[in-house]
Design a protein around this motif. Structure first.
Motif, PDB file in Angstrom:
ATOM      1  N   TYR A   1       0.835  -1.200   0.000  1.00 24.25           N
ATOM      2  CA  TYR A   1       0.000   0.000   0.000  1.00 24.25           C
ATOM      3  C   TYR A   1       0.863   1.241   0.000  1.00 24.25           C
ATOM      4  O   TYR A   1       1.989   1.188   0.463  1.00 24.25           O
ATOM      5  CB  TYR A   1      -0.906   0.001   1.241  1.00 24.25           C
ATOM      6  CG  TYR A   1      -1.918  -1.116   1.190  1.00 24.25           C
ATOM      7  CD1 TYR A   1      -3.100  -0.969   0.492  1.00 24.25           C
ATOM      8  CD2 TYR A   1      -1.664  -2.334   1.815  1.00 24.25           C
ATOM      9  CE1 TYR A   1      -4.022  -2.004   0.427  1.00 24.25           C
ATOM     10  CE2 TYR A   1      -2.586  -3.371   1.750  1.00 24.25           C
ATOM     11  CZ  TYR A   1      -3.754  -3.198   1.052  1.00 24.25           C
ATOM     12  OH  TYR A   1      -4.664  -4.222   0.983  1.00 24.25           O
ATOM     13  N   PRO A   2       0.408   2.361  -0.585  1.00 29.52           N
ATOM     14  CA  PRO A   2      -0.979   2.749  -0.776  1.00 29.52           C
ATOM     15  C   PRO A   2      -1.585   2.302  -2.103  1.00 29.52           C
ATOM     16  O   PRO A   2      -2.780   2.476  -2.317  1.00 29.52           O
ATOM     17  CB  PRO A   2      -0.938   4.270  -0.704  1.00 29.52           C
ATOM     18  CG  PRO A   2       0.404   4.627  -1.258  1.00 29.52           C
ATOM     19  CD  PRO A   2       1.317   3.497  -0.818  1.00 29.52           C
ATOM     20  N   ASP A   3      -0.822   1.722  -3.014  1.00 31.10           N
ATOM     21  CA  ASP A   3      -1.363   1.409  -4.338  1.00 31.10           C
ATOM     22  C   ASP A   3      -2.003   0.020  -4.442  1.00 31.10           C
ATOM     23  O   ASP A   3      -2.483  -0.350  -5.506  1.00 31.10           O
ATOM     24  CB  ASP A   3      -0.296   1.595  -5.415  1.00 31.10           C
ATOM     25  CG  ASP A   3       1.013   0.902  -5.083  1.00 31.10           C
ATOM     26  OD1 ASP A   3       1.088   0.226  -4.039  1.00 31.10           O
ATOM     27  OD2 ASP A   3       1.968   1.044  -5.852  1.00 31.10           O
ATOM     28  N   ALA A   4      -2.043  -0.742  -3.354  1.00 27.87           N
ATOM     29  CA  ALA A   4      -2.693  -2.061  -3.289  1.00 27.87           C
ATOM     30  C   ALA A   4      -2.150  -3.049  -4.317  1.00 27.87           C
ATOM     31  O   ALA A   4      -2.875  -3.886  -4.835  1.00 27.87           O
ATOM     32  CB  ALA A   4      -4.210  -1.925  -3.406  1.00 27.87           C
ATOM     33  N   VAL A   5      -0.851  -2.983  -4.599  1.00 20.72           N
ATOM     34  CA  VAL A   5      -0.218  -3.907  -5.532  1.00 20.72           C
ATOM     35  C   VAL A   5      -0.031  -5.257  -4.838  1.00 20.72           C
ATOM     36  O   VAL A   5       0.530  -5.336  -3.743  1.00 20.72           O
ATOM     37  CB  VAL A   5       1.149  -3.352  -6.007  1.00 20.72           C
ATOM     38  CG1 VAL A   5       1.915  -4.381  -6.802  1.00 20.72           C
ATOM     39  CG2 VAL A   5       0.938  -2.092  -6.814  1.00 20.72           C
ATOM     40  N   ALA A   6      -0.518  -6.316  -5.492  1.00 20.73           N
ATOM     41  CA  ALA A   6      -0.432  -7.657  -4.909  1.00 20.73           C
ATOM     42  C   ALA A   6       0.945  -8.276  -5.137  1.00 20.73           C
ATOM     43  O   ALA A   6       1.622  -7.982  -6.128  1.00 20.73           O
ATOM     44  CB  ALA A   6      -1.497  -8.549  -5.534  1.00 20.73           C
ATOM     45  N   PHE A   7       1.347  -9.127  -4.195  1.00 18.76           N
ATOM     46  CA  PHE A   7       2.543  -9.936  -4.397  1.00 18.76           C
ATOM     47  C   PHE A   7       2.286 -11.333  -3.858  1.00 18.76           C
ATOM     48  O   PHE A   7       1.517 -11.534  -2.935  1.00 18.76           O
ATOM     49  CB  PHE A   7       3.801  -9.303  -3.784  1.00 18.76           C
ATOM     50  CG  PHE A   7       3.751  -9.115  -2.294  1.00 18.76           C
ATOM     51  CD1 PHE A   7       4.241 -10.085  -1.444  1.00 18.76           C
ATOM     52  CD2 PHE A   7       3.237  -7.940  -1.750  1.00 18.76           C
ATOM     53  CE1 PHE A   7       4.211  -9.905  -0.069  1.00 18.76           C
ATOM     54  CE2 PHE A   7       3.199  -7.751  -0.379  1.00 18.76           C
ATOM     55  CZ  PHE A   7       3.682  -8.732   0.461  1.00 18.76           C
ATOM     56  N   ASN A   8       2.911 -12.299  -4.489  1.00 14.76           N
ATOM     57  CA  ASN A   8       2.780 -13.704  -4.115  1.00 14.76           C
ATOM     58  C   ASN A   8       4.132 -14.350  -4.381  1.00 14.76           C
ATOM     59  O   ASN A   8       4.531 -14.508  -5.537  1.00 14.76           O
ATOM     60  CB  ASN A   8       1.679 -14.375  -4.941  1.00 14.76           C
ATOM     61  CG  ASN A   8       1.302 -15.715  -4.381  1.00 14.76           C
ATOM     62  OD1 ASN A   8       1.425 -15.960  -3.191  1.00 14.76           O
ATOM     63  ND2 ASN A   8       0.847 -16.594  -5.239  1.00 14.76           N
ATOM     64  N   LEU A   9       4.849 -14.678  -3.327  1.00 14.68           N
ATOM     65  CA  LEU A   9       6.213 -15.177  -3.451  1.00 14.68           C
ATOM     66  C   LEU A   9       6.353 -16.545  -2.801  1.00 14.68           C
ATOM     67  O   LEU A   9       5.799 -16.785  -1.734  1.00 14.68           O
ATOM     68  CB  LEU A   9       7.194 -14.213  -2.785  1.00 14.68           C
ATOM     69  CG  LEU A   9       7.116 -12.757  -3.238  1.00 14.68           C
ATOM     70  CD1 LEU A   9       8.020 -11.903  -2.381  1.00 14.68           C
ATOM     71  CD2 LEU A   9       7.479 -12.630  -4.701  1.00 14.68           C
TER      72      LEU A   9
END
Length: 94
Positions: free
Chosen positions: A57-65
């Protein structure tokens, strides 16, 4: 939109790695701030290793690692990332 650099992700994983050792099957959401972004994530243990997922956040970018055999790989902000866990340990976070 600003993309995450390898070192931003490395900083994230460095902070996550410090708490991941305490993780059980699934942990409640955790958070930390790095380079002005707040990362909200969960760490899950799977049969093949750990999975770290959440949003920046603040841009709510997702990550999955995925963390397996000393390597981190996955998707962050729609981009593939891959690096050694050791690189993350060397990154500084705020």
């Amino acid at each position: 939109m600003r993309m995450l650099s390898k070192f931003t992700i490395a900083g994230a994983v460095s902070a996550i790695a410090a708490t991941a050792a305490q993780a059980g099957d699934a942990t409640p959401k955790q958070r930390f701030t790095h380079e002005g972004y707040t990362y909200v994530y969960q760490v899950k243990d799977t049969k093949t290793g750990q999975v770290i997922s959440g949003r920046r956040y603040p841009d709510a970018v997702a990550f999955n690692l995925a963390v397996k055999n000393g390597k981190v790989s996955g998707i962050s902000g729609g981009q593939s990332v891959a690096f050694n866990v050791e690189e993350a340990r060397g990154a500084a976070s705020e």
